[in-house]
Design an enzyme around this catalytic site. Structure first.
Site, PDB file in Angstrom:
ATOM      1  N   HIS A  48       0.987  -1.309  -0.052  1.00 18.27           N
ATOM      2  CA  HIS A  48      -0.035  -0.050  -0.053  1.00 18.27           C
ATOM      3  C   HIS A  48       0.938   1.506   0.360  1.00 18.27           C
ATOM      4  CE1 HIS A  48      -3.522   2.818   1.132  1.00 18.27           C
ATOM      5  NE2 HIS A  48      -2.344   3.036   2.105  1.00 18.27           N
ATOM      6  N   HIS A  72       3.474   6.334   4.669  1.00 11.34           N
ATOM      7  CA  HIS A  72       2.089   7.672   5.881  1.00 11.34           C
ATOM      8  C   HIS A  72       1.050   6.829   6.571  1.00 11.34           C
ATOM      9  CE1 HIS A  72      -0.048   5.760   2.839  1.00 11.34           C
ATOM     10  NE2 HIS A  72      -1.286   5.406   3.013  1.00 11.34           N
ATOM     11  N   GLU A  76      -0.035   5.075  12.164  1.00 14.43           N
ATOM     12  CA  GLU A  76      -0.984   4.027  12.814  1.00 14.43           C
ATOM     13  C   GLU A  76      -0.755   2.616  13.453  1.00 14.43           C
ATOM     14  OE1 GLU A  76      -4.955   4.113  10.357  1.00 14.43           O
ATOM     15  OE2 GLU A  76      -3.803   6.340   9.567  1.00 14.43           O
ATOM     16  N   ASP A  77       0.354   2.460  12.390  1.00 14.21           N
ATOM     17  CA  ASP A  77       0.503   1.369  12.993  1.00 14.21           C
ATOM     18  C   ASP A  77       1.459   0.921  14.545  1.00 14.21           C
ATOM     19  OD1 ASP A  77      -0.409   0.042  11.571  1.00 14.21           O
ATOM     20  OD2 ASP A  77       1.149  -0.984  10.151  1.00 14.21           O
ATOM     21  N   ASP A 139      -3.669   8.157  -1.027  1.00  9.92           N
ATOM     22  CA  ASP A 139      -3.718   6.964   0.055  1.00  9.92           C
ATOM     23  C   ASP A 139      -4.950   6.527  -0.661  1.00  9.92           C
ATOM     24  OD1 ASP A 139      -3.977   5.833   2.028  1.00  9.92           O
ATOM     25  OD2 ASP A 139      -4.457   7.367   3.275  1.00  9.92           O
ATOM     26  N   ASP A 259     -22.851  13.695 -26.255  1.00 11.92           N
ATOM     27  CA  ASP A 259     -22.016  14.089 -25.863  1.00 11.92           C
ATOM     28  C   ASP A 259     -21.211  13.763 -24.698  1.00 11.92           C
ATOM     29  OD1 ASP A 259     -23.021  15.101 -24.463  1.00 11.92           O
ATOM     30  OD2 ASP A 259     -22.194  17.023 -24.506  1.00 11.92           O
TER      31      ASP A 259
HETATM   32 MN    MN Z   1      -2.613   4.877   3.841  1.00  9.29          MN
END
Ligand code: MN
Length: 710
Positions: A48, A72, A76-77, A139, A259
């Site tokens: 990712h 990024h 969070e991890d 992201d 169109d």
């Molecule tokens: Mn991400």
């Protein structure tokens, strides 16, 4: 899965001189943090951040942004990672990674608030570096591309948020390909059947349409060549979401949409663009009202092009967009085009002009020559005058810069504003004049009865709060004036053996109102309360002087102002006579409060006076000290010290030297060698009193000196 070497190759290609080692190091670090984690797709988690970095590299962004793309999700991890990133990669990367993390953690509860323009603005305003938004968008693009691995409900939530928040942000920043991708990917999740229908419809007529495209292209190319215009012509399908959008907006069936294909002509110069436009209009009949000149008037997101719709071959409408290569780049990359490295390392004058819009929102843009420096210092100034704060329910409220919790309270509801007692910002109590910042979560503490304060007018920033506060006071003052005026009149009438009630019902009423210029009995009484009329004036209009029983006194304490003595301003009531509580002897500068005294106007007490606390809160009235003070007030001071001869005369000496009057002076001898001295000094204000007390404390032998009530 994209490999780090692909990303490095791309970066080296765009920018041969850049030091790419930070990207390699970010890759190694990210691999370590995400090690062992897998995505829902079953791929290693690292895929990712790699894809996100790849998208950023494709957008032509700088090395720092690409490295931030790799990093990024590490916070969070691993919550400790931010400090570590600082040590390993420096503050700039921390800033970007932290910004992306913060935006990712924002939760928008209802679809209503997600759709709010405020949310988008808030996100843009919160990221003080636009690269944070670009990373967040990359992201989201990758998350949407892999959305099929989520459960159905989760897919819908993510797609909804993407459509409501991130696609409009991409649009605002002019990054058309991201807007398009996000819209189509979300559309496919949210309305799969409609999506498939359009897909099939487009596929079905594809061959026929190819021929048509080739034909139109051929016509334009030939005419351009005849006129010596170099350029590229292409025809492409509009994205599905925009087709759906058009169907919905114009209430059309799919079969009615002609169109589906937009033609694009790209040339070298602006002059050539207008020549090409002339050729197109010459070849096919233009549809009136459909020509838009975004070259002369660029969209706010920098987009420039000439748009026209013409009646093409076979009588069907077709849209043609004409622009230069430079405009095309901006149309595709939007604001991201600005972060690209340029050959020669300089932003040339022409590019600067092209980006006049962005230049307006960029700080210090005048002095910056070096693109690197330019990139680093670009900050979002898209909405410099607004802040965005949250209600406890997560709703976003837009307020002007400098707004206070009171503005917030009135923005929620007038009733909340009027009952506003205190405020919590991000869970902590703050003063009501606290200045709110974007992202603050604000909670208002209310009281039962509305009680705005005039102080609020000195700091509120919104017109709504200001007007509502003023309105409240006007209404409330009128009520109080009416009550006070009625009291005063009743008393005056009674003293002269007359009845106010009877007078107001008598046939004289109309005449009296007319003579005194009042519209109604209430207005008449309020005018007395406001001090515009005296109660005696009213009485005499009803009863001729000669018929009046002589009153005990002609004037009461309420008869009107005495010049030079109006030292207290009673809210909304000019020229009301006030008396000062003997219990607490208020002095200008003291916090004070007023009580309407039956028949005697308003008595002023110190705000903390015990006697005043026992009085009926209904009769309380807001008062404040008037401007220039010439009058002096008696204050009692208690001095403790060691007895010695001439102590008393020394104390009274320093007071008179400061030109204050000592009104009273007593001494009591206490235990041992100690004495208590009580003195009353006349001062015009608390600041004067402070000076007196400081001077007394300097007298030899004095150990304590403080103000006392009695
Ligand atoms: Mn991400």
């Amino acid at each position: 899965m994209i490999r780090i070497s692909d990303i490095l190759d791309r970066m080296a290609e765009h920018n041969p001189e850049a030091d790419l080692s930070v990207i390699s190091r970010a890759y190694v670090y990210s691999a370590r943090i995400h090690e062992g984690k897998v995505r829902l797709s079953g791929e290693p988690y690292l895929s990712h951040p790699l894809e996100v970095a790849g998208i950023l590299a494709d957008m032509g962004l700088d090395v720092t942004s690409v490295a931030a793309g790799l990093l990024h999700d590490v916070v969070e991890d691993n919550h400790a990672a931010l400090a570590e990133i600082g040590t390993l990669f420096g503050p700039e990367l921390v800033h970007l990674v932290d910004g992306v993390t913060k935006i990712s953690t924002l939760a928008f509860k209802s679809s209503k608030e997600r759709q709010s323009e405020n949310i988008r603005k808030m996100i843009l305003a919160m990221a003080d570096d636009l690269r944070v938004i670009l990373i967040k968008l990359a992201d989201r693009v990758h998350n949407m591309r892999t959305i099929q691995f989520h459960t159905g409900q989760k897919q819908i939530e993510i797609a909804r948020e993407t459509l409501d928040i991130y696609a409009p942000i991409a649009n605002r920043l002019g990054i058309h390909w991201i807007k398009k991708d996000l819209e189509d990917l979300s559309f496919c999740v949210l309305e799969p059947e409609k999506y498939k229908q359009i897909e099939q419809f487009v596929a079905a007529g594809r061959e026929e349409r190819e021929e048509y495209v080739t034909h139109v292209k051929g016509v334009i190319e030939k005419k351009m060549a005849e006129n010596g215009l170099p350029g590229k012509v292409s025809g492409r399908y509009k994205h599905f979401y925009s087709i759906k959008d058009k169907m919905a907006r114009q209430n059309l069936r799919l079969e009615d949409i002609y169109d589906l294909i937009a033609f694009r002509v790209i040339l070298d110069t602006v002059a050539q663009c207008y020549l090409a436009l002339g050729i197109v209009h010459d070849t096919w009949r233009p549809v009136p009202g459909k020509f838009k000149d975004y070259v002369a008037n660029p969209k706010p997101n920098m987009y420039q092009s000439l748009h026209t719709t013409v009646v093409g071959p076979e009588g069907s409408r077709m849209e043609v967009q004409i622009r230069t290569w430079e405009m095309d780049k901006v149309a595709r990359q939007g604001i991201a085009a600005h972060w690209s490295y340029k050959e020669g390392g300089r932003v040339d004058e022409k590019t600067k002009r092209t980006f006049a819009w962005i230049q307006n929102i960029v700080e210090h843009h005048k002095d910056i020559k070096d693109p690197k420096e330019f990139l680093d210092s670009v900050r979002i100034e898209l909405f410099p005058d607004e802040i965005y704060v949250f209600t406890p329910a997560g709703e976003v409220i837009a307020l002007p810069q400098g707004a206070s919790p009171v503005d917030f309270a009135f923005a929620i509801h007038t009733g909340v504003g009027e009952r506003c007692l205190g405020a919590k910002v991000n869970g902590r109590m703050v003063p009501l004049k606290h200045v709110l910042k974007t992202g603050d979560s604000v909670e208002i503490i209310t009281q039962k009865t509305p009680r705005p304060s005039k102080d609020w007018l000195s700091f509120v920033k919104t017109a709504k709060a200001r007007n509502k506060i003023r309105q409240w006071f006007k209404a409330e003052e009128w009520e109080r004036a009416l009550a006070l005026g009625r009291d005063m009149c009743e008393r005056t009438f009674r003293r002269h053996k007359q009845s106010l009630g009877a007078a107001l019902k008598s046939e004289d009423l109309g005449r009296v109102l007319g003579e005194l210029g009042q519209k109604s009995p209430d207005e008449l009484l309020a005018s007395v309360g406001f001090g515009k009329l005296t109660s005696l004036q009213v009485l005499r209009k009803f009863v001729p002087r000669e018929e009046l029983a002589p009153g005990k006194e002609e004037t009461t304490g309420l008869a009107g102002p005495r010049k030079g003595e109006a030292t207290v301003y009673v809210r909304g009531m000019d020229d009301i006579l006030v008396r000062f509580g003997k219990c607490c002897n208020p002095v200008p500068g003291d916090p004070i409060t007023g009580y309407i005294t039956r028949g005697f106007g308003v008595t002023i007490h110190r705000a903390n006076c015990r006697n005043a606390e026992g009085l009926d809160p209904e009769r309380r009235i807001e008062v404040s000290w008037g401007g220039e003070e010439s009058r002096a007030f008696p204050v009692r001071v208690h001095v403790e010290g060691k007895a010695r001869t001439s102590l008393l005369s020394d104390i009274s000496g320093v007071i008179s030297k400061m030109r204050y009057d000592t009104l009273d002076l007593q001494m009591r001898t206490g235990e041992g060698n100690f004495v208590d001295i009580y003195l009353t000094v006349s001062v015009p204000g608390t600041d004067h009193l402070d000076r007196v007390i400081r001077a007394i404390l300097k007298v030899p032998g004095v150990e304590k000196a403080r103000r006392v009530s009695r």
